[in-house]
Scaffold this active site. Structure first.
Site, PDB file in Angstrom:
ATOM      1  N   GLU A   1      12.069   1.905  14.592  1.00 34.03           N
ATOM      2  CA  GLU A   1      11.066   2.891  14.161  1.00 34.03           C
ATOM      3  C   GLU A   1       9.815   2.606  14.983  1.00 34.03           C
ATOM      4  OE1 GLU A   1       9.498   2.335  10.185  1.00 34.03           O
ATOM      5  OE2 GLU A   1       9.683   0.163  10.323  1.00 34.03           O
TER       6      GLU A   1
ATOM      7  N   LYS B   1       6.476  -1.728   2.040  1.00 30.23           N
ATOM      8  CA  LYS B   1       5.236  -1.185   2.625  1.00 30.23           C
ATOM      9  C   LYS B   1       4.111  -2.191   2.375  1.00 30.23           C
ATOM     10  CE  LYS B   1       3.029   3.306   3.351  1.00 30.23           C
ATOM     11  NZ  LYS B   1       3.068   3.253   4.808  1.00 30.23           N
TER      12      LYS B   1
ATOM     13  N   LEU C   1      10.877   1.021   7.537  1.00 25.15           N
ATOM     14  CA  LEU C   1      10.317   1.538   6.288  1.00 25.15           C
ATOM     15  C   LEU C   1      11.024   2.863   6.010  1.00 25.15           C
ATOM     16  CD1 LEU C   1       8.013   1.160   4.132  1.00 25.15           C
ATOM     17  CD2 LEU C   1       6.853   2.960   5.395  1.00 25.15           C
TER      18      LEU C   1
ATOM     19  N   TYR D   1       0.845  -1.206   0.000  1.00 25.35           N
ATOM     20  CA  TYR D   1       0.000   0.000   0.000  1.00 25.35           C
ATOM     21  C   TYR D   1       0.868   1.239   0.000  1.00 25.35           C
ATOM     22  CZ  TYR D   1       0.718   0.881   5.027  1.00 25.35           C
ATOM     23  OH  TYR D   1       1.259   1.160   6.244  1.00 25.35           O
TER      24      TYR D   1
END
Ligand code: PDD
Length: 284
Positions: free
Chosen positions: A179, A147, A203, A32
């Protein structure tokens, strides 16, 4: 009526029908992308398009019309009358529908492509005063650079964090802060901005990249180096970044107060410079 893009057509969102055999549903085999519309322009559409193409390549999902993402996004803004609003575009692409077996469909199935626009009112809660986040073991897979729609560890940990009154959850892998569930994280140590380097453990956020650029332009030294959880005592400032939240100051991790317990000067400068960039893009 909300209009969505579905496999080449713009149709009412409630008429979208996805097969129960879709491999996105059966195997979370999909990717996505999320891009933000600021009352007249998409912020760094080229960055989002490049990341989407990389996610497709890494998951071996072929979407021959992948370059049409910016056109689809723009058309969704138009048909949903969102030109003068703030909005987010979500795009999801899966390997498509086929009889359930681990092997990829042969011949390949058509990918399922679904996109929609959502009007978006930015939450200012926490932006001025700062937020608290919690730390948790990074229970995700080894390809966090993709992602992927497979976000169960992210949603589980985010739910736990909000249930405990935190705004976000940061992941710790082998002692290193990687993260957060849906944002990247930055640390200020003696005037230097640190963030985890690009790797399969994070990411590569579009906001992250742009904040690194904005910080360097403002004369703030940046090191793409990871910070260990046990070094948090040495950190003066922390902030997190993502497309919807831009830059959000962090003033507490678990029960540990960061710096003075208020958003610090480096975070403030970066937020100001980022806002200036958005304003100048609005007027260009
Ligand atoms: N999430 N890391 C993770 C795991 C993310 O899911 C995101 C974005 C980011 C920041 O990336 P960017 O700056 O490109 O938004 C980092 C989006 C916003 C989401 O899932 O809604």
């Amino acid at each position: 009526m909300e209009i969505a893009y579905f496999n080449g057509k713009y149709i009412p969102k409630d008429e979208v029908k996805i097969s129960p055999d879709d491999r996105g549903f059966l195997f979370a085999e999909g990717i996505y992308e999320v891009v933000r519309w600021y009352e007249g322009f998409f912020y760094d559409m080229n960055g989002h398009l490049a990341r989407m193409k990389r996610s497709l390549k890494e998951t071996l999902i072929a979407w021959p019309e992948e370059d049409s993402f910016p056109v689809i996004a723009r058309e969704l803004i138009r048909v949903n009358h969102l030109e003068s609003s703030q909005a987010l575009i979500y795009l999801e692409v899966t390997r498509g529908a086929a009889k359930r077996t681990h092997a990829f469909p042969s011949p390949p199935a058509s990918p399922t492509v679904y996109a929609y626009a959502r009007d978006f009112i930015p939450e200012n809660e926490g932006k001025e005063s700062g937020i608290g986040i919690m730390l948790k073991d990074d229970i995700r897979w080894g390809r966090c650079d993709i992602k992927s729609v497979a976000l169960l560890p992210n949603t589980l940990c985010f739910q736990e964090a909000t249930g405990k009154g935190f705004f976000e959850c940061a992941f710790v892998k082998n002692g290193i802060i990687t993260e957060c569930t849906h944002s990247n994280i930055f640390f200020v140590i003696r005037g230097v901005l640190f963030t985890h380097p690009e790797s399969s453990d994070i990411l590569s956020g579009i906001t992250r990249k742009n904040i690194i650029r904005v910080a360097r332009k403002a004369g703030i030294p940046v090191k793409e180096e990871a910070v260990a959880a046990k070094k948090l005592g040495r950190v003066q400032e922390i902030f997190i970044t993502n497309t919807s939240g831009e830059v959000t100051p962090v003033i507490k991790i678990d029960s540990q107060i960061i710096g003075e317990g208020i958003p610090g000067p480096v975070t403030r400068i970066i937020r100001e410079r980022f806002n200036d960039e958005i304003c100048s893009l609005k007027h260009s």
